[in-house]
Design a protein around this motif. Structure first.
Motif, mmCIF file in Angstrom:
data_model
loop_
_atom_site.group_PDB
_atom_site.id
_atom_site.type_symbol
_atom_site.label_atom_id
_atom_site.label_comp_id
_atom_site.label_asym_id
_atom_site.label_seq_id
_atom_site.Cartn_x
_atom_site.Cartn_y
_atom_site.Cartn_z
ATOM 1 N N SER A 58 -4.810 36.498 -7.806
ATOM 2 C CA SER A 58 -5.238 35.284 -8.512
ATOM 3 C C SER A 58 -4.507 34.028 -8.067
ATOM 4 O O SER A 58 -4.993 32.917 -8.303
ATOM 5 C CB SER A 58 -5.069 35.475 -10.022
ATOM 6 N N GLY A 59 -3.336 34.169 -7.429
ATOM 7 C CA GLY A 59 -2.574 32.993 -7.022
ATOM 8 C C GLY A 59 -2.847 32.515 -5.606
ATOM 9 O O GLY A 59 -2.345 31.459 -5.202
ATOM 10 N N LEU A 60 -3.617 33.249 -4.848
ATOM 11 C CA LEU A 60 -3.882 32.836 -3.465
ATOM 12 C C LEU A 60 -4.640 31.505 -3.474
ATOM 13 O O LEU A 60 -5.685 31.389 -4.110
ATOM 14 C CB LEU A 60 -4.669 33.898 -2.722
ATOM 15 N N PRO A 61 -4.136 30.493 -2.748
ATOM 16 C CA PRO A 61 -4.718 29.145 -2.862
ATOM 17 C C PRO A 61 -6.066 28.974 -2.178
ATOM 18 O O PRO A 61 -6.802 28.057 -2.524
ATOM 19 C CB PRO A 61 -3.652 28.247 -2.224
ATOM 20 N N SER A 62 -6.370 29.792 -1.194
ATOM 21 C CA SER A 62 -7.664 29.678 -0.519
ATOM 22 C C SER A 62 -7.963 30.991 0.182
ATOM 23 O O SER A 62 -7.109 31.880 0.269
ATOM 24 C CB SER A 62 -7.644 28.536 0.505
ATOM 25 N N ASP A 63 -9.191 31.111 0.713
ATOM 26 C CA ASP A 63 -9.566 32.345 1.405
ATOM 27 C C ASP A 63 -8.924 32.446 2.781
ATOM 28 O O ASP A 63 -9.122 33.434 3.497
ATOM 29 C CB ASP A 63 -11.092 32.486 1.493
ATOM 30 N N ARG A 64 -8.135 31.442 3.169
ATOM 31 C CA ARG A 64 -7.384 31.568 4.420
ATOM 32 C C ARG A 64 -6.166 32.471 4.236
ATOM 33 O O ARG A 64 -5.572 32.904 5.211
ATOM 34 C CB ARG A 64 -6.926 30.194 4.905
ATOM 35 N N PHE A 65 -5.819 32.721 2.984
ATOM 36 C CA PHE A 65 -4.646 33.539 2.673
ATOM 37 C C PHE A 65 -5.091 34.957 2.315
ATOM 38 O O PHE A 65 -6.027 35.144 1.525
ATOM 39 C CB PHE A 65 -3.882 32.960 1.478
ATOM 40 N N SER A 66 -4.403 35.944 2.882
ATOM 41 C CA SER A 66 -4.661 37.331 2.520
ATOM 42 C C SER A 66 -3.367 38.106 2.643
ATOM 43 O O SER A 66 -2.424 37.667 3.311
ATOM 44 C CB SER A 66 -5.745 37.943 3.409
ATOM 45 N N ALA A 67 -3.305 39.239 1.980
ATOM 46 C CA ALA A 67 -2.116 40.075 2.064
ATOM 47 C C ALA A 67 -2.523 41.522 1.937
ATOM 48 O O ALA A 67 -3.522 41.846 1.289
ATOM 49 C CB ALA A 67 -1.103 39.705 0.976
ATOM 50 N N GLU A 68 -1.747 42.368 2.574
ATOM 51 C CA GLU A 68 -1.953 43.795 2.424
ATOM 52 C C GLU A 68 -0.608 44.491 2.311
ATOM 53 O O GLU A 68 0.435 43.948 2.686
ATOM 54 C CB GLU A 68 -2.754 44.359 3.596
#
Lengths: 115, 111
Positions: A58-68
């Motif tokens: 929910s805190g990711l600022p945009s769809d350019r950010f991802s994490a695994e």
């Protein structure tokens, strides 16, 4: 024992490039958190992993950010097509489980500079 | 907006004096934590106080919590140069499933 380890400690890259930031949590900690800290500011929550549950993105600022998080241990935060406003310190933390009545253990962060 | 707001934003005192920092928050919480951050480093946990506690001590640290005023204070007694750092409060708002950090107080201890 070893604490939370983050790499690289510093990253300078050109606008538009992709970057990957790595976090090694404390062994046995099932909860892992990513935060962003802009200069002189507090921490902005980005994403939270707990065990095998679906991450809280929910805190990711945009769809350019991802994490695994692979194998319930190491985590990678990826920023695609970096922008100058992405410049910040990215902090990773872990805790024994997802209970928020526990201290979080932080790494020293990755200082990201976008030229 | 941030849940926790620290006051003051910056504090400069002489070594040996006491330092008091305050944190205010907006919604009901389960617990509140204080962290320290030295320049260029990650955050280090100092103390956790639960919503049903009013005061807690750890060495030279004293934390109070007033849930009716939605505020907490961190007192560092007999300050030392090594206490120079930024101090953050973090709340665990009910139902939020995350820690929410304030903007921090930058404390400078002058020798």
């Amino acid at each position: 024992g070893a604490g939370v380890s983050q790499s690289p400690s510093n990253k300078v890259t050109e606008k538009g490039k992709d970057v990957e930031l790595r976090c090694d949590p404390i062994s046995g900690h099932t909860a892992l958190y990513w935060y962003r800290q802009s200069l002189g500011q507090g921490l902005e929550f980005l994403i939270y992993f707990q065990g095998n549950s679906a991450p809280d993105k929910s805190g990711l600022p945009s769809d350019r950010f991802s994490a695994e998080r692979t194998g319930g241990s190491v985590s990678t935060l990826t920023i695609q097509r970096t922008q100058q406003e992405d410049s910040a310190v990215y902090l990773c933390a872990s805790s024994p489980d997802g209970a928020f009545a526990q201290p979080q253990h932080f790494g020293d962060g990755t200082r990201l500079s976008i030229l | 907006s941030q849940q926790g707001e620290e006051d003051p934003q910056a504090l400069s005192i002489q070594e040996g004096e006491n330092a008091t920092m305050n944190c205010s928050y907006k919604t009901s919480i389960n617990n509140l934590q204080w962290y320290r951050q030295n320049s260029g480093r990650g955050l280090v946990h100092l103390i956790l106080i639960r919503s049903n506690e009013r005061e807690k001590h750890s060495g030279r640290l004293r934390v109070t919590l007033d849930t009716s005023k939605k505020s907490s204070s961190l007192l560092i007694t007999a300050s030392r140069a090594a206490d120079t750092a930024s101090y953050f409060c973090a709340t665990d708002p009910q139902g939020a499933q995350k820690l929410v950090f304030g903007q921090g107080t930058r404390l400078t201890i002058n020798p």
